[in-house]
Design an enzyme around this catalytic site. Structure first.
Site, PDB file in Angstrom:
ATOM      1  N   ASN A 137       0.792  -1.228   0.000  1.00  0.00           N
ATOM      2  CA  ASN A 137       0.000   0.000   0.000  1.00  0.00           C
ATOM      3  C   ASN A 137       0.828   1.285   0.000  1.00  0.00           C
ATOM      4  O   ASN A 137       0.366   2.317  -0.493  1.00  0.00           O
ATOM      5  CB  ASN A 137      -0.998   0.000   1.167  1.00  0.00           C
ATOM      6  CG  ASN A 137      -0.343  -0.214   2.517  1.00  0.00           C
ATOM      7  OD1 ASN A 137       0.810  -0.636   2.604  1.00  0.00           O
ATOM      8  ND2 ASN A 137      -1.084   0.050   3.571  1.00  0.00           N
ATOM      9  N   GLU A 180       5.331  -3.818  11.989  1.00  0.00           N
ATOM     10  CA  GLU A 180       4.081  -3.063  11.966  1.00  0.00           C
ATOM     11  C   GLU A 180       3.036  -3.943  11.299  1.00  0.00           C
ATOM     12  O   GLU A 180       3.164  -4.282  10.122  1.00  0.00           O
ATOM     13  CB  GLU A 180       4.254  -1.765  11.178  1.00  0.00           C
ATOM     14  CG  GLU A 180       2.968  -0.998  10.978  1.00  0.00           C
ATOM     15  CD  GLU A 180       3.077   0.049   9.892  1.00  0.00           C
ATOM     16  OE1 GLU A 180       2.006   0.509   9.420  1.00  0.00           O
ATOM     17  OE2 GLU A 180       4.198   0.399   9.493  1.00  0.00           O
ATOM     18  N   CYS A 192      -3.137   0.551   7.384  1.00  0.00           N
ATOM     19  CA  CYS A 192      -3.228  -0.045   8.721  1.00  0.00           C
ATOM     20  C   CYS A 192      -3.798   0.961   9.715  1.00  0.00           C
ATOM     21  O   CYS A 192      -4.430   0.575  10.703  1.00  0.00           O
ATOM     22  CB  CYS A 192      -1.863  -0.548   9.171  1.00  0.00           C
ATOM     23  SG  CYS A 192      -0.606   0.733   9.298  1.00  0.00           S
TER      24      CYS A 192
END
Length: 471
Positions: free
Chosen positions: A148, A244, A278
């Site tokens: 992304n 992450e 996220c």
């Protein structure tokens, strides 16, 4: 741009197709384990020389890379649009933000110093000692980036690692690997020596487990799904991790919130880039007495969103990265409808384009209350008390970020203190940045702390040299 790292068009390749129109954009090599060994070996050999390069010279290479990014903004943003489906504004912003990140990383590295510690008469030790404490590079860093933000989230790993004296083996997500390769070429064109940054591409089934368990990898910096992150953490032993992972970020709206302001922020946080972030707002926990009014404002803001193909129109809500991703989001929506959720707006799909969707009266029995959609769908869970909102937020297996909307700063800090997340935003959408702030997740949202200084510190180790003055 430089062609130090080239794409391969042989029988052992992976074709990269655009999520926007299905066109073939290029291909990357499906590397074998032996080829991965070669790239890791190159990085291992380069480490011993690169760590000796003065910090000022390493920083100059970072500045040059940032300049090259800006010079290539147009071509890189076009590639971002085609490969991962970003709109033009977001694509250009990713490139310029990455350049700023790299410059700030170089500046920060030059301000990180060691320390000296005076000895003391402690448990029989002599006071005539002092320790020189320095930070040393860890070795070969494996940087694994997601689709992304294939430039920004790659650079956020590569730049702190390199400026600290580490070498990097970079594994981009398959979709996003053309952007990742272009970024790597820019670093090399800026003056990195041979082997300081290498790129590996290929099928996860062939090289995924192999590279994360490679004996010459000293550190793993990963951004991606919680499922993959958990798998890595189970297989890696005695190698530091910085990860992450997923999130189910909640926007908590209290009864005294500025509702038009909250709605505008929530919609921007939930639906930009179709929620494929996220840190996207992924659920609303609102006090019942203001829920109906908030929904009116939310619907009004959602109606303003532009939906479509960014190649043909300005759009905030764009096609998802592939049909599989759209299928998953659609499953969550169908489950919510079947279990009694009230659809306020949306519910339309065209291929991998899903229109922004808002559900009210979502209950804990629905999958959408807990699962991360990574798509443009937002559930509203009504609560009767602030305590209920906090408990519901904390019940999630994720703990990345949350937002609190209220005009009472005391209430804001009270709620923030109770939330089990890495970051709480007061009167703002959940988001990453500014990039020198700490960025982290708890529970199943990550391991370790990122952010420019924090990333540098994570990818270096402390070394103490003790000097005895009284011999």
């Amino acid at each position: 741009m430089s062609e130090h790292i080239t794409l391969h068009d042989t029988e052992s390749t992976i074709k990269i197709l655009s999520p926007l129109d299905g066109r073939l954009l290029g291909s990357v090599k499906a590397m074998s384990q032996e080829e991965v060994d070669n790239e890791v070996e190159r990085a291992k050999k380069a480490f011993h020389e690169w760590r000796e390069v003065p910090l000022s010279q390493r920083a100059e290479i970072m500045y040059k890379a940032a300049d090259l990014l800006i010079a290539n903004t147009k071509s890189l943003s076009e590639l971002l649009m085609l490969e991962v489906g970003k709109d033009q504004k977001s694509a250009e912003s990713e490139v310029t933000r990455t350049a700023d990140f790299i410059r700030f990383t170089a500046d920060t590295a030059k301000s990180i110093h060691g320390e000296s510690i005076q000895g003391d008469n402690f448990s029989g030790f002599s006071k005539e000692k002092f320790a020189m404490v320095t930070r040393e590079p860890v070795g070969v860093v494996l940087a694994i980036s997601p689709f992304n933000y294939p430039i920004n989230l790659a650079a956020s790993k590569i730049a702190p690692a390199l400026v600290s004296g580490n070498t990097v083996v970079f594994k981009p997500a398959t979709t996003g690997s053309l952007c990742g390769t272009a970024l790597a070429n820019i670093f090399l064109e800026a003056g990195l020596p041979e082997g300081a940054l290498t790129v590996v591409t290929g099928k996860g089934s062939v090289i995924g487990d192999y590279i994360v368990t490679h004996p010459d990898i000293s550190f793993i910096n990963f951004t991606g799904s919680t499922e993959v992150g958990l798998d890595i953490s189970k297989k890696v032993h005695m190698v530091p991790l910085l990860m992450e992972l997923g999130g189910k970020d909640a926007a908590i709206v209290l009864k005294d919130a500025d509702l038009p302001f909250a709605a505008k922020n929530i919609v921007a946080g939930a639906f930009s880039y179709s929620g494929q972030r996220c840190t996207a707002v992924k659920r609303i926990l609102v006090l019942n007495e203001v829920a109906d009014e908030l929904i009116r404002y939310l619907k009004n803001e959602i109606d303003k969103l532009k939906v479509g193909n960014p190649l043909t129109m300005p759009a905030e809500v764009v096609p998802l990265i592939n049909e599989k991703a759209a299928d998953f989001v659609w499953e969550l929506m169908e489950d919510a409808k079947a279990k009694g959720a009230k659809m306020i707006v949306g519910g339309k799909r065209e291929g991998n384009l899903i229109y922004p969707t808002l559900f009210d009266e979502v209950t804990e029995e629905m999958r959408i209350a807990w699962e991360e959609p990574f798509g443009p769908v937002l559930p509203i869970l009504r609560v009767n008390t602030v305590e209920e909102a906090v408990a519901l937020a904390n019940k999630s297996e994720y703990g990345l970020q949350s937002s609190v909307f209220t005009e009472n700063i005391t209430d804001a800090f009270h709620v923030a203190s109770k939330l089990e997340v890495g970051t709480v935003h007061i009167n703002n959408k959940t988001e990453r940045g500014p990039d020198h702030f700490p960025f982290l997740g708890v529970k199943k949202s990550g391991i370790g702390t990122q952010g420019i200084r924090y990333s540098i510190e994570a990818m270096t180790r402390v070394k103490a040299t003790v000097i005895n003055l009284n011999r």
